[in-house]
Design a protein around this motif. Structure first.
Motif, mmCIF file in Angstrom:
data_model
loop_
_atom_site.group_PDB
_atom_site.id
_atom_site.type_symbol
_atom_site.label_atom_id
_atom_site.label_comp_id
_atom_site.label_asym_id
_atom_site.label_seq_id
_atom_site.Cartn_x
_atom_site.Cartn_y
_atom_site.Cartn_z
ATOM 1 N N GLY A 31 77.061 71.090 61.109
ATOM 2 C CA GLY A 31 76.636 70.447 61.545
ATOM 3 C C GLY A 31 74.517 69.927 61.338
ATOM 4 O O GLY A 31 74.448 69.386 62.146
ATOM 5 N N SER A 32 74.479 70.864 60.498
ATOM 6 C CA SER A 32 73.371 70.838 60.287
ATOM 7 C C SER A 32 73.439 70.284 58.759
ATOM 8 O O SER A 32 73.536 70.312 57.546
ATOM 9 C CB SER A 32 72.225 72.326 60.521
ATOM 10 O OG SER A 32 72.179 72.026 62.320
ATOM 11 N N ARG A 33 72.547 69.345 58.564
ATOM 12 C CA ARG A 33 71.770 69.437 56.761
ATOM 13 C C ARG A 33 70.773 70.732 56.689
ATOM 14 O O ARG A 33 69.606 71.044 56.780
ATOM 15 C CB ARG A 33 70.816 68.383 57.473
ATOM 16 C CG ARG A 33 70.480 67.474 55.428
ATOM 17 C CD ARG A 33 69.591 66.127 55.485
ATOM 18 N NE ARG A 33 68.573 66.001 54.229
ATOM 19 C CZ ARG A 33 68.093 66.434 53.576
ATOM 20 N NH1 ARG A 33 67.222 67.386 53.949
ATOM 21 N NH2 ARG A 33 67.850 66.570 52.200
ATOM 22 N N VAL A 34 71.149 70.963 55.356
ATOM 23 C CA VAL A 34 70.850 72.262 54.955
ATOM 24 C C VAL A 34 70.338 71.908 53.303
ATOM 25 O O VAL A 34 70.764 71.981 52.870
ATOM 26 C CB VAL A 34 71.263 74.023 54.789
ATOM 27 C CG1 VAL A 34 70.859 74.944 54.236
ATOM 28 C CG2 VAL A 34 71.346 74.077 55.948
ATOM 29 N N SER A 80 68.171 79.270 60.130
ATOM 30 C CA SER A 80 68.052 79.132 59.059
ATOM 31 C C SER A 80 68.053 80.878 58.485
ATOM 32 O O SER A 80 67.664 80.865 57.661
ATOM 33 C CB SER A 80 65.750 78.344 59.195
ATOM 34 O OG SER A 80 65.654 79.351 59.984
ATOM 35 N N ASN A 81 67.402 81.810 59.695
ATOM 36 C CA ASN A 81 67.774 82.759 59.517
ATOM 37 C C ASN A 81 69.118 83.638 58.402
ATOM 38 O O ASN A 81 68.854 83.857 57.757
ATOM 39 C CB ASN A 81 67.482 83.473 60.684
ATOM 40 C CG ASN A 81 66.137 83.759 61.307
ATOM 41 O OD1 ASN A 81 65.186 83.101 60.113
ATOM 42 N ND2 ASN A 81 66.158 84.234 62.299
ATOM 43 N N LEU A 82 70.253 82.840 59.541
ATOM 44 C CA LEU A 82 71.848 82.877 58.661
ATOM 45 C C LEU A 82 72.036 82.811 57.168
ATOM 46 O O LEU A 82 72.691 83.246 56.720
ATOM 47 C CB LEU A 82 71.930 82.072 59.862
ATOM 48 C CG LEU A 82 74.400 82.537 59.445
ATOM 49 C CD1 LEU A 82 74.764 83.690 59.249
ATOM 50 C CD2 LEU A 82 75.096 81.498 60.118
ATOM 51 N N VAL A 116 66.027 73.361 56.920
ATOM 52 C CA VAL A 116 67.218 72.625 57.822
ATOM 53 C C VAL A 116 66.342 71.825 58.358
ATOM 54 O O VAL A 116 65.098 72.231 59.645
ATOM 55 C CB VAL A 116 67.213 74.168 59.040
ATOM 56 C CG1 VAL A 116 68.327 73.249 59.739
ATOM 57 C CG2 VAL A 116 68.003 74.929 57.731
ATOM 58 N N ASN A 117 67.256 70.835 58.715
ATOM 59 C CA ASN A 117 67.304 69.604 59.772
ATOM 60 C C ASN A 117 65.401 68.699 58.938
ATOM 61 O O ASN A 117 64.958 68.473 60.228
ATOM 62 C CB ASN A 117 67.161 69.952 60.896
ATOM 63 C CG ASN A 117 69.328 69.882 60.928
ATOM 64 O OD1 ASN A 117 70.069 69.271 60.385
ATOM 65 N ND2 ASN A 117 68.906 70.492 61.774
#
Length: 249
Positions: free
Chosen positions: A42-45, A10-12, A58-59
């Motif tokens: 590999g995440s849902r953003v 999330s920070n990125l 995020v997720n």
């Protein structure tokens, strides 16, 4: 461990969106790039962007928000981040390298920049371009180059010295108009309007207006109106600067 990973992601994503917004990227481009980064890792953003705020989810469990400001235009920044995000999606860039380069850009708030003399000379050449349309004599090109370099230099240094928005554009356009009138009074040119038109070209917010139109086409009405307003204020500052010089002199 999953919480730490989500927190870092999330920070990125927040830093990436912030850099793109301050580089002048369109909101739909920012949202698409950030969500592509999430899928690549590999995440849902989910990313929602306005010109003044960035929201990241995020997720469905980590939420981030930060303010942003309407910056200038840094196409090099936009291109570099867009290239890195696509390289990350193609697996030609590792997540560690991507994170390191984003953190470096975020820390410096800019990409590798050109030196001021190169920018000033480029502004001079841009100032010469309208003379081709007007089919002016060769010496007009030289005067436009000189006045354009001076006008850009004034705007460049004032923007670094003063925190007052649009003041640098007003003063630099005032200086350009005064120089054009001075050339006319000295008998070096017959039409000072052409000199003024050419020399203000490096100051005109052409990219900002183009991005505002693209935002409107993509149905991003809020961001489009904000960008149109900012471009209008820039154009008004330039116009008032020139008008003030013409009235005084």
């Amino acid at each position: 461990m999953e919480k730490i990973k989500t927190q870092k992601l999330s920070n990125l994503c927040l830093k990436t969106a912030y850099l793109l917004i301050n580089g002048g990227a369109e909101t739909y481009r920012v949202e698409d790039t950030v969500e592509r980064i999430g899928r690549s890792l590999g995440s849902r953003v989910v990313c929602y962007v306005t010109v003044t705020a960035i929201f990241i989810e995020v997720n469905n469990q980590n939420y981030k928000f930060t303010k942003s400001v309407l910056g200038g235009t840094n196409l090099q920044m936009i291109d570099e981040i867009n290239t890195m995000s696509r390289s990350l999606a193609d697996r030609t860039l590792t997540p560690e390298d991507f994170t390191r380069r984003i953190n470096q850009l975020y820390r410096n708030k800019r990409t590798t920049d050109f030196r001021f003399p190169v920018k000033a000379i480029g502004a001079g050449f841009v100032s010469m371009a309208p003379m081709l349309l007007f089919q002016m004599p060769g010496y007009y090109f030289i005067y436009c180059f000189i006045v354009g370099v001076i006008g850009y230099s004034v705007s460049y240094y004032l923007s670094h010295l003063s925190m007052l928005p649009y003041a640098d554009l007003f003063i630099s356009s005032f200086v350009i108009a005064v120089l054009g009138i001075l050339l006319k009074n000295m008998g070096l040119v017959t039409e000072y309007h052409d000199i003024i038109i050419g020399a203000i070209m490096p100051l005109v917010p052409g990219v900002a207006i183009t991005n505002a139109i693209r935002e409107l086409v993509m149905r991003q009405a809020l961001s489009s109106m904000v960008r149109f307003l900012d471009a209008l204020l820039v154009a008004s500052s330039i116009g008032f600067g020139i008008a003030s010089a013409l009235i005084i002199f």
